[in-house]
Design a protein around this motif. Sequence first.
Motif, short mmCIF file in Angstrom:
data_model
loop_
_atom_site.label_atom_id
_atom_site.label_comp_id
_atom_site.label_asym_id
_atom_site.label_seq_id
_atom_site.Cartn_x
_atom_site.Cartn_y
_atom_site.Cartn_z
N GLY A 13 0.64 -1.36 0.49
CA GLY A 13 0.09 0.49 -0.07
C GLY A 13 1.10 1.45 -0.33
N ILE A 14 0.45 2.63 0.58
CA ILE A 14 1.15 3.53 0.84
C ILE A 14 2.75 3.41 0.99
N GLY A 15 2.68 2.43 2.52
CA GLY A 15 4.28 1.39 2.18
C GLY A 15 4.82 2.46 1.02
N SER A 75 4.83 -0.52 5.44
CA SER A 75 3.75 -1.30 6.11
C SER A 75 3.44 -2.17 5.53
N VAL A 76 2.56 -3.59 5.87
CA VAL A 76 2.03 -5.11 6.01
C VAL A 76 0.76 -4.92 6.21
N GLY A 77 -0.11 -5.43 4.66
CA GLY A 77 -1.86 -5.79 4.86
C GLY A 77 -2.13 -5.35 3.09
N SER A 258 -3.32 13.44 13.70
CA SER A 258 -3.69 11.97 12.26
C SER A 258 -2.80 10.86 12.36
N MET A 259 -3.62 9.85 11.31
CA MET A 259 -2.73 8.25 11.52
C MET A 259 -1.85 8.78 10.96
N GLY A 260 -1.68 9.74 9.72
CA GLY A 260 -0.70 10.23 9.10
C GLY A 260 1.14 10.58 9.59
N ILE A 261 0.74 10.85 11.20
CA ILE A 261 1.79 11.76 11.50
C ILE A 261 2.76 10.52 12.66
N ILE A 280 3.37 4.87 12.05
CA ILE A 280 2.28 3.22 13.03
C ILE A 280 0.97 3.18 11.91
N HIS A 281 0.88 3.85 10.84
CA HIS A 281 -0.41 4.01 10.17
C HIS A 281 -0.43 2.56 9.40
N GLY A 282 -1.58 1.88 8.75
CA GLY A 282 -0.89 0.62 7.84
C GLY A 282 -1.45 0.83 6.33
N SER A 283 -1.65 0.24 5.33
CA SER A 283 -1.53 0.57 3.95
C SER A 283 -2.27 1.09 3.57
N ALA A 284 -3.26 1.15 4.15
CA ALA A 284 -4.25 2.68 3.87
C ALA A 284 -4.47 2.23 2.13
N PHE A 285 -5.20 1.13 1.23
CA PHE A 285 -5.33 0.96 0.10
C PHE A 285 -6.66 1.87 -0.57
N ASP A 286 -7.55 2.84 0.51
CA ASP A 286 -8.21 3.37 0.21
C ASP A 286 -7.46 4.73 -0.74
N ILE A 287 -6.04 5.08 -0.34
CA ILE A 287 -5.67 6.62 -0.54
C ILE A 287 -4.50 6.06 -1.82
N MET A 288 -4.15 4.28 -1.56
CA MET A 288 -2.94 4.67 -2.17
C MET A 288 -3.44 4.16 -3.60
N ILE A 292 -1.39 10.86 -2.37
CA ILE A 292 -1.71 12.15 -0.87
C ILE A 292 -1.08 11.56 0.03
N ALA A 293 -0.96 10.00 -0.19
CA ALA A 293 -0.53 9.62 2.10
C ALA A 293 0.34 10.63 2.23
N ASN A 294 0.39 11.30 3.26
CA ASN A 294 0.79 11.53 4.16
C ASN A 294 2.07 10.91 4.78
N PRO A 295 3.82 11.78 3.85
CA PRO A 295 5.44 11.59 4.36
C PRO A 295 5.38 11.64 5.93
N PRO A 333 -3.91 16.12 1.77
CA PRO A 333 -5.38 15.88 2.73
C PRO A 333 -5.71 15.77 3.46
N ASP A 334 -5.41 14.21 4.51
CA ASP A 334 -6.00 14.03 6.21
C ASP A 334 -5.50 15.51 7.12
N LEU A 335 -5.15 16.17 6.37
CA LEU A 335 -4.39 17.42 7.78
C LEU A 335 -5.36 18.67 7.06
P1 ATP Z 1 -3.90 -2.30 7.97
O1 ATP Z 1 -5.02 -2.81 7.81
O2 ATP Z 1 -2.98 -1.96 6.93
O3 ATP Z 1 -3.27 -1.69 9.23
P2 ATP Z 1 -5.88 0.40 6.82
O4 ATP Z 1 -5.99 0.91 5.64
O5 ATP Z 1 -6.67 -0.31 7.34
O6 ATP Z 1 -4.06 -0.23 7.02
P3 ATP Z 1 -4.46 2.53 8.27
O7 ATP Z 1 -3.55 3.22 7.22
O8 ATP Z 1 -3.86 2.34 9.54
O9 ATP Z 1 -5.88 1.23 8.46
O10 ATP Z 1 -5.08 4.00 7.88
C1 ATP Z 1 -7.00 3.96 8.60
C2 ATP Z 1 -6.80 4.89 7.52
O11 ATP Z 1 -6.67 6.55 7.86
C3 ATP Z 1 -6.49 5.25 5.94
O12 ATP Z 1 -7.47 4.27 5.48
C4 ATP Z 1 -6.26 6.04 5.27
O13 ATP Z 1 -7.14 6.67 4.72
C5 ATP Z 1 -5.67 7.75 6.35
N1 ATP Z 1 -4.18 7.69 6.94
C6 ATP Z 1 -3.68 6.32 7.64
N2 ATP Z 1 -2.66 6.54 7.05
C7 ATP Z 1 -1.66 7.91 6.26
C8 ATP Z 1 -0.81 8.72 5.62
N3 ATP Z 1 -0.16 8.40 5.47
N4 ATP Z 1 -1.49 10.20 5.22
C9 ATP Z 1 -2.88 9.75 4.85
N5 ATP Z 1 -3.95 9.20 5.49
C10 ATP Z 1 -3.62 8.68 5.93
#
Ligand code: ATP
Length: 352
Positions: A13-15, A75-77, A258-261, A280-288, A292-295, A333-335
Motif C-alpha cells: 500500500g502506501i508504504g 507497512s504490510v496488509g 492524524s494517523m499519518g504523522i 504507525i499507519h497501515g497500508s491504507a489501500f483507500d488512498i494508495m 496523497i499519502a502523508n509522508p 488532505p488528511d490534515l
Molecule cells: P492496515 O490494515 O494495513 O492497518 P488500514 O488501511 O486498515 O491499514 P491505516 O492505514 O492504519 O489502516 O489507516 C486508516 C485510515 O487512515 C486509512 O484508510 C487512511 O484513509 C488514513 N491514513 C492512514 N495513514 C495515512 C497517511 N500516511 N496519509 C493519509 N491518510 C492516512
Amino acid sequence: MREYKIAAIPGDGIGQEVIPAGVEVLEALQRKSGGFQLHIETFPWGSEFYQQTGSYIPLGGLGALRNFQAIYFGSVGHPTVPDHISLWGLRLAICQGFDQYANVRPTRVLPGITSPLRGVEPDSFDWVIIRENSEGEYSGHGGRAHTGHPEEIATETAIFTRAGVTRIMHYAFEVAQSRPRKLLTVITKSNAQRHGLVLWDEIAAEVARDYPDVTVDKMLVDAATTRMVLKPQSLDTMVATNLHADILTDLAAALAGSMGIAPTANINPPGKFPSMFEPIHGSAFDIMGKGIANPIGSFWTAVMMLEHLGEIDGAWRLMQAIEKVTASTVRTPDLGGTSTTAEVTAAVIDAL
Ligand code: ATP
C-alpha cells in the motif's frame, strides 16, 4: 565518516510511497549534514512478493537482514490476504525473530496540527508509550478445535513471563528516567486479569526500587483512555502490555491529529539484532496510488532511526525541518490540505 547499512522494506500500500519519500529525505539530510553515510538497500518483500513466491520473507531473508544496523519499514496488509497471514508473515516475523521486545511510540501535537481535543495546543502534551512487543496477548499461543462444528473452540492464551516483564519494565523506567518529568504510568488491568497482570504489577513495583528518582503511578487501562482524553498533560511515559498498548497508541495517534504523522520503533535493546522503525499507519489501500499519502510519519520514523544510530544532530535537524513544514500550509488532505506526498517531501528537503 560514520557509515550505516539500512534495510528499507516499503511493503504494501502506501508504504511503497512513504518509504521512498523518506529515503529521499534521508539522502538529502546526509548530503547537507556531512559526517555520516547511509547505505540503504531496498527489499521488495510484501504481499505481492508473497503472492508470487508463497512467502513474505524468502529463505535466508532474516539472516540477510542481520547484517544491517536498522530496518526502515513501511507497512504490510493487502485486501486479498487475511491480515493475520500478512502480519505474522512479515512484520511480526521480523519483530519476533529479532527479539524486538520494546516498541516505542512518541506522541505529541506538532506545530500547525490540530488535535481533535478541544483546547489542546501544539506541544501541550508529550508522551512516550512503551509497548511490550514480544509476549502477552500476542504470543500466538492457543489453537482451534472442532472447526466448523457447533462445538468449535478457539483459545488465545496471554503469556506473561518474569523475564519478559522485567526487561520491558527496566526499559520503560530507563526511558522515563531520561525524560525531564521522570514520570512513569504503569498501565494494567490486574483487577480483571488476575494472574498475568498481577505478576505485571508486582514486577513493576520491584523494578521501581532500582529507579528511586522516577515517580510511578498505576492506572487501569480503561481509566487510562479517559485520562488521555481529559487530562493529557498529566501523563508522560507509559508502559503497557502488547494488546493494551496497541489500542492506547492508536488513540494517542488520533489525539495527535492524524494517523499519518506518528512513528514507532521496535527495539532490540541489547543491540544483538537490528531494530526496526516504521510509521504507525497501515497500508491504507483507500488512498494508495493517488500520491496523497502523508509522508510525515515516515519522516518522523527516520528521526527515531537516526537517534537510535546515535546521529543526534542529524535527527534534530530533520525534526526541525518536519516541524517547519507542518507549521506551514504544505500539507496532505488528511490534515486538511491539498498538497501531494511529493510536495511535502520537497518542502521538508527545502527546509533542511
Ligand atoms: P492496515 O490494515 O494495513 O492497518 P488500514 O488501511 O486498515 O491499514 P491505516 O492505514 O492504519 O489502516 O489507516 C486508516 C485510515 O487512515 C486509512 O484508510 C487512511 O484513509 C488514513 N491514513 C492512514 N495513514 C495515512 C497517511 N500516511 N496519509 C493519509 N491518510 C492516512
